[in-house]
Design a protein around this motif. Structure first.
Motif, PDB file in Angstrom:
ATOM      1  N   ARG A   4     -28.307  59.553  62.077  1.00 45.17           N
ATOM      2  CA  ARG A   4     -28.930  59.181  63.349  1.00 45.17           C
ATOM      3  C   ARG A   4     -28.797  60.286  64.392  1.00 45.17           C
ATOM      4  O   ARG A   4     -29.706  60.546  65.160  1.00 45.17           O
ATOM      5  CB  ARG A   4     -28.332  57.885  63.896  1.00 45.17           C
ATOM      6  CG  ARG A   4     -28.767  56.673  63.128  1.00 45.17           C
ATOM      7  CD  ARG A   4     -28.219  55.439  63.765  1.00 45.17           C
ATOM      8  NE  ARG A   4     -28.535  54.272  62.963  1.00 45.17           N
ATOM      9  CZ  ARG A   4     -28.201  53.058  63.276  1.00 45.17           C
ATOM     10  NH1 ARG A   4     -27.518  52.820  64.367  1.00 45.17           N
ATOM     11  NH2 ARG A   4     -28.527  52.050  62.496  1.00 45.17           N
ATOM     12  N   GLN A   5     -27.644  60.936  64.425  1.00 42.50           N
ATOM     13  CA  GLN A   5     -27.447  62.035  65.370  1.00 42.50           C
ATOM     14  C   GLN A   5     -28.353  63.207  65.014  1.00 42.50           C
ATOM     15  O   GLN A   5     -28.919  63.856  65.890  1.00 42.50           O
ATOM     16  CB  GLN A   5     -25.987  62.478  65.370  1.00 42.50           C
ATOM     17  CG  GLN A   5     -25.045  61.472  65.974  1.00 42.50           C
ATOM     18  CD  GLN A   5     -23.592  61.873  65.784  1.00 42.50           C
ATOM     19  OE1 GLN A   5     -23.254  62.573  64.838  1.00 42.50           O
ATOM     20  NE2 GLN A   5     -22.738  61.428  66.691  1.00 42.50           N
ATOM     21  N   LEU A   6     -28.488  63.458  63.727  1.00 39.67           N
ATOM     22  CA  LEU A   6     -29.355  64.538  63.268  1.00 39.67           C
ATOM     23  C   LEU A   6     -30.802  64.262  63.665  1.00 39.67           C
ATOM     24  O   LEU A   6     -31.485  65.112  64.226  1.00 39.67           O
ATOM     25  CB  LEU A   6     -29.240  64.691  61.752  1.00 39.67           C
ATOM     26  CG  LEU A   6     -30.160  65.726  61.106  1.00 39.67           C
ATOM     27  CD1 LEU A   6     -29.740  67.126  61.521  1.00 39.67           C
ATOM     28  CD2 LEU A   6     -30.124  65.565  59.601  1.00 39.67           C
ATOM     29  N   ILE A   7     -31.266  63.051  63.402  1.00 36.24           N
ATOM     30  CA  ILE A   7     -32.647  62.670  63.700  1.00 36.24           C
ATOM     31  C   ILE A   7     -32.899  62.641  65.206  1.00 36.24           C
ATOM     32  O   ILE A   7     -33.958  63.064  65.668  1.00 36.24           O
ATOM     33  CB  ILE A   7     -32.976  61.299  63.071  1.00 36.24           C
ATOM     34  CG1 ILE A   7     -32.913  61.371  61.537  1.00 36.24           C
ATOM     35  CG2 ILE A   7     -34.340  60.799  63.509  1.00 36.24           C
ATOM     36  CD1 ILE A   7     -33.869  62.347  60.911  1.00 36.24           C
ATOM     37  N   SER A   8     -31.937  62.156  65.983  1.00 32.33           N
ATOM     38  CA  SER A   8     -32.148  62.038  67.424  1.00 32.33           C
ATOM     39  C   SER A   8     -32.301  63.402  68.100  1.00 32.33           C
ATOM     40  O   SER A   8     -32.884  63.493  69.175  1.00 32.33           O
ATOM     41  CB  SER A   8     -31.014  61.256  68.078  1.00 32.33           C
ATOM     42  OG  SER A   8     -29.808  61.996  68.029  1.00 32.33           O
ATOM     43  N   GLY A   9     -31.809  64.447  67.469  1.00 36.10           N
ATOM     44  CA  GLY A   9     -31.920  65.784  68.042  1.00 36.10           C
ATOM     45  C   GLY A   9     -33.239  66.484  67.727  1.00 36.10           C
ATOM     46  O   GLY A   9     -33.514  67.556  68.242  1.00 36.10           O
ATOM     47  N   ILE A  10     -34.075  65.884  66.870  1.00 37.97           N
ATOM     48  CA  ILE A  10     -35.345  66.495  66.483  1.00 37.97           C
ATOM     49  C   ILE A  10     -36.457  65.912  67.350  1.00 37.97           C
ATOM     50  O   ILE A  10     -36.578  64.688  67.440  1.00 37.97           O
ATOM     51  CB  ILE A  10     -35.639  66.217  64.986  1.00 37.97           C
ATOM     52  CG1 ILE A  10     -34.531  66.772  64.101  1.00 37.97           C
ATOM     53  CG2 ILE A  10     -36.992  66.813  64.590  1.00 37.97           C
ATOM     54  CD1 ILE A  10     -34.669  66.399  62.637  1.00 37.97           C
ATOM     55  N   PRO A  11     -37.284  66.744  67.951  1.00 36.35           N
ATOM     56  CA  PRO A  11     -38.423  66.213  68.713  1.00 36.35           C
ATOM     57  C   PRO A  11     -39.329  65.366  67.806  1.00 36.35           C
ATOM     58  O   PRO A  11     -39.496  65.685  66.623  1.00 36.35           O
ATOM     59  CB  PRO A  11     -39.152  67.470  69.192  1.00 36.35           C
ATOM     60  CG  PRO A  11     -38.135  68.559  69.133  1.00 36.35           C
ATOM     61  CD  PRO A  11     -37.206  68.194  68.010  1.00 36.35           C
ATOM     62  N   THR A  12     -39.904  64.294  68.352  1.00 32.51           N
ATOM     63  CA  THR A  12     -40.663  63.348  67.521  1.00 32.51           C
ATOM     64  C   THR A  12     -41.833  63.990  66.804  1.00 32.51           C
ATOM     65  O   THR A  12     -42.122  63.651  65.663  1.00 32.51           O
ATOM     66  CB  THR A  12     -41.151  62.150  68.354  1.00 32.51           C
ATOM     67  OG1 THR A  12     -41.906  62.639  69.464  1.00 32.51           O
ATOM     68  CG2 THR A  12     -40.000  61.312  68.843  1.00 32.51           C
ATOM     69  N   MET A  18     -42.447  66.866  59.650  1.00 27.52           N
ATOM     70  CA  MET A  18     -41.547  67.009  58.508  1.00 27.52           C
ATOM     71  C   MET A  18     -41.726  65.870  57.515  1.00 27.52           C
ATOM     72  O   MET A  18     -41.779  66.087  56.303  1.00 27.52           O
ATOM     73  CB  MET A  18     -40.083  67.051  58.978  1.00 27.52           C
ATOM     74  CG  MET A  18     -39.677  68.352  59.602  1.00 27.52           C
ATOM     75  SD  MET A  18     -37.983  68.369  60.297  1.00 27.52           S
ATOM     76  CE  MET A  18     -37.044  67.316  59.229  1.00 27.52           C
ATOM     77  N   LEU A  19     -41.818  64.630  58.029  1.00 27.78           N
ATOM     78  CA  LEU A  19     -41.973  63.472  57.152  1.00 27.78           C
ATOM     79  C   LEU A  19     -43.296  63.518  56.394  1.00 27.78           C
ATOM     80  O   LEU A  19     -43.354  63.228  55.190  1.00 27.78           O
ATOM     81  CB  LEU A  19     -41.865  62.174  57.949  1.00 27.78           C
ATOM     82  CG  LEU A  19     -40.487  61.846  58.494  1.00 27.78           C
ATOM     83  CD1 LEU A  19     -40.545  60.616  59.388  1.00 27.78           C
ATOM     84  CD2 LEU A  19     -39.502  61.636  57.362  1.00 27.78           C
ATOM     85  N   VAL A  20     -44.370  63.891  57.080  1.00 28.81           N
ATOM     86  CA  VAL A  20     -45.685  63.996  56.429  1.00 28.81           C
ATOM     87  C   VAL A  20     -45.652  65.076  55.359  1.00 28.81           C
ATOM     88  O   VAL A  20     -46.163  64.886  54.250  1.00 28.81           O
ATOM     89  CB  VAL A  20     -46.790  64.265  57.478  1.00 28.81           C
ATOM     90  CG1 VAL A  20     -48.101  64.634  56.812  1.00 28.81           C
ATOM     91  CG2 VAL A  20     -46.972  63.053  58.376  1.00 28.81           C
ATOM     92  N   SER A  21     -45.020  66.204  55.661  1.00 29.55           N
ATOM     93  CA  SER A  21     -44.906  67.294  54.696  1.00 29.55           C
ATOM     94  C   SER A  21     -44.092  66.877  53.469  1.00 29.55           C
ATOM     95  O   SER A  21     -44.486  67.140  52.329  1.00 29.55           O
ATOM     96  CB  SER A  21     -44.252  68.503  55.362  1.00 29.55           C
ATOM     97  OG  SER A  21     -44.016  69.522  54.430  1.00 29.55           O
ATOM     98  N   MET A  22     -42.967  66.200  53.702  1.00 34.00           N
ATOM     99  CA  MET A  22     -42.119  65.743  52.590  1.00 34.00           C
ATOM    100  C   MET A  22     -42.854  64.725  51.732  1.00 34.00           C
ATOM    101  O   MET A  22     -42.767  64.759  50.496  1.00 34.00           O
ATOM    102  CB  MET A  22     -40.825  65.148  53.133  1.00 34.00           C
ATOM    103  CG  MET A  22     -39.900  66.186  53.740  1.00 34.00           C
ATOM    104  SD  MET A  22     -38.537  65.518  54.730  1.00 34.00           S
ATOM    105  CE  MET A  22     -37.778  64.363  53.649  1.00 34.00           C
TER     106      MET A  22
END
Length: 86
Positions: A4-12, A18-22
């Protein structure tokens, strides 16, 4: 570092890209769905018909059904009356 900390630091926008690419790398399609009112409609139309004595259904579980139906192009409420008759 927690997820959650990792994700919260990434701009939406970057996270979405990233999710679409993965997903594309795995051959999966990503369908954007407007989540407006899904908890309300899911709870109202799907929570009771899908709950059983062994399986409890939360309003948020039912919202997942509503989101999935929207992603497939189906109306949120269609078919509920058939489930209630069973």
């Amino acid at each position: 570092m927690r997820f959650r900390q990792l994700i919260s630091g990434i701009p939406t926008g970057k996270l979405k890209a990233m999710l679409v690419s993965m997903a594309a790398e795995q051959g999966l399609a990503v369908v954007a769905v407007d989540p407006a009112y899904t908890s309300l409609w899911g709870g109202q139309h799907w929570q009771k018909p899908l709950a059983t004595a062994r399986r409890k259904m939360s309003r948020h579980d039912a919202a997942g059904i509503a989101i999935g139906r929207r992603a497939l192009g189906h109306p949120v409420r269609d078919g509920v009356s058939l489930l209630e008759r069973s």
